[in-house]
Design a protein around this motif. Structure first.
Motif, mmCIF file in Angstrom:
data_model
loop_
_atom_site.group_PDB
_atom_site.id
_atom_site.type_symbol
_atom_site.label_atom_id
_atom_site.label_comp_id
_atom_site.label_asym_id
_atom_site.label_seq_id
_atom_site.Cartn_x
_atom_site.Cartn_y
_atom_site.Cartn_z
ATOM 1 N N SER A 101 -43.914 34.289 -1.048
ATOM 2 C CA SER A 101 -44.605 34.118 0.415
ATOM 3 C C SER A 101 -45.431 35.253 0.639
ATOM 4 O O SER A 101 -46.444 35.107 1.389
ATOM 5 C CB SER A 101 -43.407 34.361 1.415
ATOM 6 N N ILE A 102 -45.533 36.480 -0.222
ATOM 7 C CA ILE A 102 -46.196 37.511 0.034
ATOM 8 C C ILE A 102 -47.445 36.998 -0.836
ATOM 9 O O ILE A 102 -48.622 37.325 -0.329
ATOM 10 C CB ILE A 102 -45.637 38.733 -0.366
ATOM 11 N N ASN A 103 -47.404 36.621 -2.211
ATOM 12 C CA ASN A 103 -48.560 36.207 -2.847
ATOM 13 C C ASN A 103 -48.251 34.799 -3.625
ATOM 14 O O ASN A 103 -47.150 34.899 -4.322
ATOM 15 C CB ASN A 103 -48.625 37.406 -3.811
ATOM 16 N N ALA A 104 -48.988 33.996 -3.094
ATOM 17 C CA ALA A 104 -48.862 32.479 -3.488
ATOM 18 C C ALA A 104 -50.220 32.256 -4.614
ATOM 19 O O ALA A 104 -50.548 30.947 -4.303
ATOM 20 C CB ALA A 104 -48.582 31.626 -2.521
ATOM 21 N N LEU A 152 -27.707 26.197 -0.595
ATOM 22 C CA LEU A 152 -27.382 25.562 -1.985
ATOM 23 C C LEU A 152 -27.847 24.231 -2.042
ATOM 24 O O LEU A 152 -27.834 23.609 -2.952
ATOM 25 C CB LEU A 152 -25.835 25.702 -2.221
ATOM 26 N N VAL A 153 -28.072 23.484 -0.918
ATOM 27 C CA VAL A 153 -28.166 22.169 -0.986
ATOM 28 C C VAL A 153 -29.691 21.641 -1.081
ATOM 29 O O VAL A 153 -29.891 21.020 -1.972
ATOM 30 C CB VAL A 153 -27.762 21.337 0.568
ATOM 31 N N ALA A 154 -30.593 22.433 -0.437
ATOM 32 C CA ALA A 154 -32.059 22.082 -0.474
ATOM 33 C C ALA A 154 -32.770 23.185 -0.156
ATOM 34 O O ALA A 154 -34.105 23.055 0.082
ATOM 35 C CB ALA A 154 -32.264 21.096 0.591
ATOM 36 N N GLY A 155 -32.381 24.402 -0.266
ATOM 37 C CA GLY A 155 -33.337 25.587 -0.426
ATOM 38 C C GLY A 155 -33.782 26.051 0.878
ATOM 39 O O GLY A 155 -33.283 25.711 1.973
ATOM 40 N N ILE A 156 -34.732 27.243 0.982
ATOM 41 C CA ILE A 156 -35.057 27.972 2.122
ATOM 42 C C ILE A 156 -35.201 27.199 3.275
ATOM 43 O O ILE A 156 -35.092 27.315 4.261
ATOM 44 C CB ILE A 156 -36.252 28.760 1.569
ATOM 45 N N THR A 157 -36.174 25.865 2.959
ATOM 46 C CA THR A 157 -36.749 25.242 4.170
ATOM 47 C C THR A 157 -35.767 24.746 5.166
ATOM 48 O O THR A 157 -35.730 24.977 6.166
ATOM 49 C CB THR A 157 -37.607 23.943 3.604
ATOM 50 N N MET A 158 -34.566 24.334 4.330
ATOM 51 C CA MET A 158 -33.364 23.872 5.118
ATOM 52 C C MET A 158 -32.615 24.838 5.674
ATOM 53 O O MET A 158 -32.091 24.663 7.069
ATOM 54 C CB MET A 158 -32.572 22.936 4.119
ATOM 55 N N ALA A 188 -46.360 22.570 -6.140
ATOM 56 C CA ALA A 188 -45.797 23.189 -7.619
ATOM 57 C C ALA A 188 -44.722 24.399 -6.961
ATOM 58 O O ALA A 188 -43.631 24.529 -7.503
ATOM 59 C CB ALA A 188 -46.634 24.072 -8.369
ATOM 60 N N LEU A 189 -45.174 25.070 -5.849
ATOM 61 C CA LEU A 189 -44.149 26.275 -5.443
ATOM 62 C C LEU A 189 -43.056 25.523 -4.709
ATOM 63 O O LEU A 189 -41.770 25.806 -5.024
ATOM 64 C CB LEU A 189 -45.017 27.174 -4.401
ATOM 65 N N ALA A 190 -43.137 24.460 -4.019
ATOM 66 C CA ALA A 190 -42.018 23.828 -3.305
ATOM 67 C C ALA A 190 -41.196 23.339 -4.453
ATOM 68 O O ALA A 190 -39.930 23.489 -4.099
ATOM 69 C CB ALA A 190 -42.551 22.574 -2.494
ATOM 70 N N ILE A 191 -41.519 22.670 -5.442
ATOM 71 C CA ILE A 191 -40.830 22.134 -6.324
ATOM 72 C C ILE A 191 -39.791 23.148 -7.124
ATOM 73 O O ILE A 191 -38.517 23.152 -7.345
ATOM 74 C CB ILE A 191 -41.709 21.435 -7.196
ATOM 75 N N THR A 192 -40.627 24.154 -7.443
ATOM 76 C CA THR A 192 -39.830 25.462 -8.308
ATOM 77 C C THR A 192 -38.949 26.107 -7.419
ATOM 78 O O THR A 192 -37.569 26.258 -7.671
ATOM 79 C CB THR A 192 -40.941 26.631 -8.068
ATOM 80 N N LEU A 193 -39.064 26.199 -6.135
ATOM 81 C CA LEU A 193 -37.963 26.928 -5.124
ATOM 82 C C LEU A 193 -36.895 25.836 -5.068
ATOM 83 O O LEU A 193 -35.816 26.203 -4.979
ATOM 84 C CB LEU A 193 -38.658 27.399 -3.879
ATOM 85 N N LEU A 194 -37.235 24.451 -4.909
ATOM 86 C CA LEU A 194 -36.099 23.480 -4.642
ATOM 87 C C LEU A 194 -35.251 23.524 -5.971
ATOM 88 O O LEU A 194 -34.099 23.664 -5.680
ATOM 89 C CB LEU A 194 -36.866 22.231 -4.518
#
Lengths: 710, 280
Positions: free
Chosen positions: B60-63, A100-106, B136-142
């Motif tokens: 992650s399967i298709n980016a 919830l804080v910063a996503g999958i990476t964290m 773009a992908l990183a920002i979308t998921l964030l």
């Protein structure tokens, strides 16, 4: 290094049932599998919070990678101090929060930190050196993480192609740029390697991952070892943990209870915390226990809650039944540590079987929180939190309610509310209530009052006779000194030293959470003046303190010191927070006072004397061995040593006994005589009158009154 | 829950920004609900988490650009539906923007088809496009994970964890302890951040300008870490006592409210979107 041996020496018997009791090396498989104790679970959750906090901080700071490497350290501490079950639970809870804080990476970072923490903690527990710990954790945590990474990128082609393409693109870009400046030659072999590595990713990625884990593991070990030693030194020793007698069988009957010559000595302590106490508590009625810091009040509470005394006996018809229906309930001092649930209703039902909470609304009504069930507990004031804690205690219909300084952190209104509730419980609801306090006036509503000093009961009787002992009024001498100083130094001819001109503060401006804290505040403080700022919790007085110290630039208006903006002169105004421990960075008093400046010993000694702490006794004491009042005076000494133009103190007298109050008051008076202005922020009208010659009242972010004090 | 990046060390190293000690203090709001009553707000907490995880997995399967576009449409649609005001979005610290920009320049230098013809040379865009795709992908998921935070009342999180992990009880996973720890961590994160912010402020008061040299900086960071851990251990003890005083840890955490029809509809739509992300 005594990092994991809580069981040795001091902590041994005390730790038998509370938090941090496990000497992990000795934990049997049986204990490994058994459920977590409350203290273990709490530490797991909070250390996970800390790990996440450090990771977030790492994202925000330019040199964040170093901070992120430290994010594993709290989990290592958890793994060294507790079982791996606690680490598992903490890591998974942290990963959930991270999402919830910063996503999958964290989430992934947190999971990896947990795995690495287990490996490094193994090395620390077995007292391995840096090399051995690193090598072993590279092979254990490193290979686990490497395999997990390999599997992940093998089954997720999109992720793999995108990541590999990034590495390729960045490398090719750098290589091309180097070529343009004629530096391609030396980079040629590297280029070959990069191309091979990207082609054979199934080998290069896991190997690189394992090596990276090893490097972070080495860094973690280097930080964790000294950190754990300092943590142990600061928090080890006697922690009067609560002892539940849940494991014993038999009926629950907390009252009537009779202590016969009861005493308690913490393992390794030089003197008994409680000695020769004879006391009887009957069914129903309010008993007040009054005594100064370190008089043994809290230990008495713990004995009544079920802790076995080390001498003498406790006579009850059944067992204390801590937290069980009809048993003993306890409410403690710090409001925000009492309340466990996220919302009021959730907290009220915490720990009860679903549906077992009958009449929750009636309970909230009883403590004056009716209709507030859906509020988040983080929005409640201290007094509301304490009343919620009492309601939660009452949900188990206790026979005995112990209030361990539950009013110490509250403003007068909150304190009155809590005392009213306690008195009603005793009279109308037939609960035996024992209320511990350092304020003699609170004994007035009690049916019996007990005074304590140095672990002994010094008086038992009806409140009017006893309450005279050790009253918290100021001595005449210091009162005269204070007032005299104020008169003499109130000057009007010179321009004000500190000035706020129509200052407004809005927190989180421009977001959905925007909140105005101050509006249109005009204020001036002269040299040597004593100003008192009165306000309730949430009135904006903390924001005012931050502005006065230059820590926060006003959203509107100007805050000036000597004509220049305050926020450009951080450090010229000293600020003492209500919670002194947050301001103490070093282990011992002497190192704390010399931190951040090159002061000679003479200055340090003098500033300690000025706050009434005997240098010979205090210089080498550990800050964590000091009481809250002593810590606050050490903070004040540190501020004095800096010769600030103005000193701002937030609730300097909360939780202080009368003698400590007197020395702080005298120190402030001396400060004003030397020309420094003092600003005391308080909700305590009575004490405040002794530390200033002018008083402003703040409410809803605005100054509502500005009046001289006689 | 608010913290400021000017935290423990918060840019105190000055770096010539402002010698008088003034600095920008980007505020970060962690786990704060944006009040509202949209259908996104009304979903079961677990549904939002499942959507986020499924989107991350599918991309992650298709980016490809098309899949990122679908993912962005889902997230963007939810942001609009939940009526999240622009002010809720955190302001990125300047250095992160700088790193992205520098990465873009390096990526552009790596060239590759397609080319744009400029006077004098042909510029290969392949590298830059790859770089933009990742960004773009990183920002979308964030933003997706921010959205979960903006629309989930914190009290619903622990029950949702208890319900989602429920089946794992059978294989001996301590699900109830995890759910309890989630609730407790949510409760304590704000307290911890407040404490850290105060400690950082206290440090600034004592030494407004950061010490010179890496060694002193490391020493300070380490002092702050120790302080944070001491405070955490004490807080844990107090809360442990408070829990003990309420009769110890409950055996079972209530699973809270169950997902409803709207959740089923969203999950069905999610399966379609995920399939589309993988297929395009």
């Amino acid at each position: 290094m005594l990092v994991n041996r809580r069981g040795e020496g001091q902590g041994k018997a005390t730790a038998a049932a509370g938090a941090g009791e496990r000497s992990v090396g000795a934990a049997s498989t049986d204990r490994q599998r058994s459920a977590l104790a409350p203290g273990e679970l709490a530490e797991a959750a909070i250390m996970a919070d800390l790990a996440i906090g450090l990771q977030v901080l790492g994202w925000l700071l330019p040199f964040g990678a170093a901070v992120q490497a430290m994010a594993t350290v709290p989990l290592v501490a958890l793994a060294v101090r507790h079982r791996s079950r606690a680490v598992l639970v903490g890591t998974l809870a942290g990963a959930t929060l991270a999402m919830l804080v910063a996503g999958i990476t964290m989430v992934i970072q947190t999971a990896m930190a947990g795995a690495l923490a287990l490996a490094v903690a193994t090395g620390i527990r077995r007292r391995w050196g840096l090399v051995r710990t690193t090598v072993v954790s590279t092979f254990t945590a490193g290979s686990t993480i490497a395999i997990a990474t390999l599997v992940t990128i093998a089954v997720l082609p999109g992720l793999r192609k995108l990541s590999l393409a990034q590495v390729m693109v960045i490398w090719r870009g750098l290589y091309g740029m180097a070529g343009r400046v004629g530096a391609a030659g030396p980079m040629e072999p590297v280029n070959t390697w990069v191309v091979v590595a990207l082609r054979d990713w199934w080998l290069s990625i896991p190997v690189a991952t394992a090596l990276a884990v090893g490097v972070v593991g080495a860094l973690t070990w280097m930080v964790a070892v000294p950190t754990l030693a300092r943590l142990e030194a600061a928090t080890g020793g006697s922690w009067p943990a609560l002892h539940s007698d849940r494991h014993r069988t038999g009926a629950i009957a907390p009252v009537p209870v009779k202590l016969v010559d009861a005493g308690f000595r913490y393992p390794g302590a030089a003197r008994a915390a409680l000695e020769g106490v004879n006391l009887a508590i009957e069914q129903a009625g309010l008993t007040a226990v009054v005594g100064g810091n370190g008089s043994g009040k809290s230990t008495l509470v713990r004995v009544l809650a079920g802790l076995q005394p080390t001498s003498g006996t406790v006579e009850r018809e059944g067992r204390a039944g801590l937290g069980e229906p009809g048993g003993t309930a306890v409410v403690f001092q710090r409001p925000e540590s009492q309340v466990i649930g996220v919302t009021v209703t959730e907290d009220l039902g915490w720990g009860l079987a679903p549906g077992a909470l009958g009449g929750g609304d009636a309970l909230l009504d009883l403590v004056g929180l009716g209709g507030l069930g859906d509020l988040e507990t983080s929005t409640l004031s201290g007094g509301q939190l304490q009343r919620l804690a009492i309601a939660a205690a009452l949900s188990r219909r206790p026979g005995l309610l112990l209030s361990d300084e539950s009013t110490a952190m509250l403003d007068p209104a909150g304190r009155r509310d809590v005392m009213t509730v306690l008195a009603r419980l005793a009279t109308e609801h037939r609960v035996s209530v024992l209320h511990v306090s350092h304020l003699p006036e609170e004994a007035a509503v009690a049916s019996t009052a007990v005074t304590m000093e140095e672990g002994r009961v010094t008086g038992v009787g009806y409140p009017p006779e006893v309450a005279v002992v050790g009253t918290g009024q100021l001595g005449d001498r210091s009162r005269a000194a204070v007032l005299g100083a104020g008169e003499r130094l109130r000057r009007t001819a010179v321009p004000p030293l500190l000035e706020l001109r129509s200052v407004g503060v809005v927190h989180a401006a421009g977001t959905p959470w925007s909140r105005r804290a101050l509006a249109d505040v005009d204020l001036s403080v002269d040299r040597g003046e004593g100003l008192v700022v009165l306000g309730r919790n949430g009135s904006g007085k903390s924001s005012l303190a931050w502005v006065l110290a230059g820590l926060r630039k006003p959203t509107e208006g100007m805050a000036l010191l000597g004509g220049a903006p305050l926020h450009r002169q951080v450090g010229r105004v000293g600020l003492a927070f209500q919670q002194p421990r947050l301001q103490l960075f070093r282990d011992t008093v002497v190192s704390e006072l010399s931190w951040g400046r090159s002061s000679d010993r003479a200055t340090i000694v003098r500033s300690l004397e000025r706050v009434g702490l005997e240098p010979a006794t205090y210089l080498d004491r550990r800050v964590d061995a000091l009481s809250g009042g002593e810590q606050r005076r050490v903070v004040l000494a540190g501020i004095l040593a800096r010769n600030p133009a103005v000193v701002v103190l937030d609730e300097p007298f909360a939780g202080l006994d009368s003698s400590a109050t007197e020395s702080v008051t005298a120190a402030l008076a001396a400060l004003r005589r030397s020309g420094t202005a003092t600003v005391v922020i308080s909700h305590e009208e009575a004490t405040a009158a002794d530390v200033g010659c002018r008083r402003i009242t703040i409410d809803g972010g605005r100054v509502t009154r500005d009046e001289p004090l006689e | 829950m608010t913290t400021q990046a000017a935290g423990p060390h918060g840019g105190d190293h000055g770096r010539g920004r402002d010698r008088a000690g003034q600095r920008r203090q980007p505020e970060v709001h962690l786990l704060r609900l944006v009040p509202g009553d949209s259908f996104v707000h009304r979903l079961w907490a677990g549904t939002r988490v499942l959507v986020l995880m499924a989107l991350a997995l599918a991309t992650s399967i298709n980016a490809s650009w098309a899949s990122i576009a679908i993912c962005a449409a889902v997230v963007g649609g939810a942001v609009v539906a939940a009526r999240i005001p622009l002010g809720a979005f955190p302001k990125l610290p300047g250095w992160i923007v700088g790193v992205f920009a520098a990465g873009g320049v390096v990526a552009l230098a790596s060239g590759g088809a397609p080319y744009v013809r400029l006077p004098g040379a042909a510029l290969g865009l392949a590298g830059l496009l790859d770089w933009l795709r990742l960004t773009a992908l990183a920002i979308t998921l964030l933003i997706g994970s921010f959205l979960v935070g903006w629309t989930t009342p914190l009290s619903e999180l622990a029950p949702a964890v208890s319900r989602m992990l429920g089946p794992l009880r059978r294989i001996g996973v301590p699900v109830d302890e995890i759910a309890l720890a989630v609730g407790l961590a949510v409760r304590c994160l704000g307290l911890l951040l407040d404490d850290l912010q105060m400690a950082a402020a206290a440090r600034r008061l004592r030494r407004p300008r950061a010490p010179l040299g890496a060694r002193a900086a490391v020493q300070e960071m380490y002092d702050l870490l120790v302080l944070a851990m001491v405070l955490s251990v004490r807080r844990a003890r107090e809360i442990g006592d408070a829990m003990e005083a309420r009769g110890g840890l409950p055996k079972v955490v209530s699973p809270g409210r169950a997902p409803g029809r709207a959740d089923a509809a969203v999950l069905a739509a999610l399966v379609l979107s995920a399939a589309a992300i993988i297929a395009v």
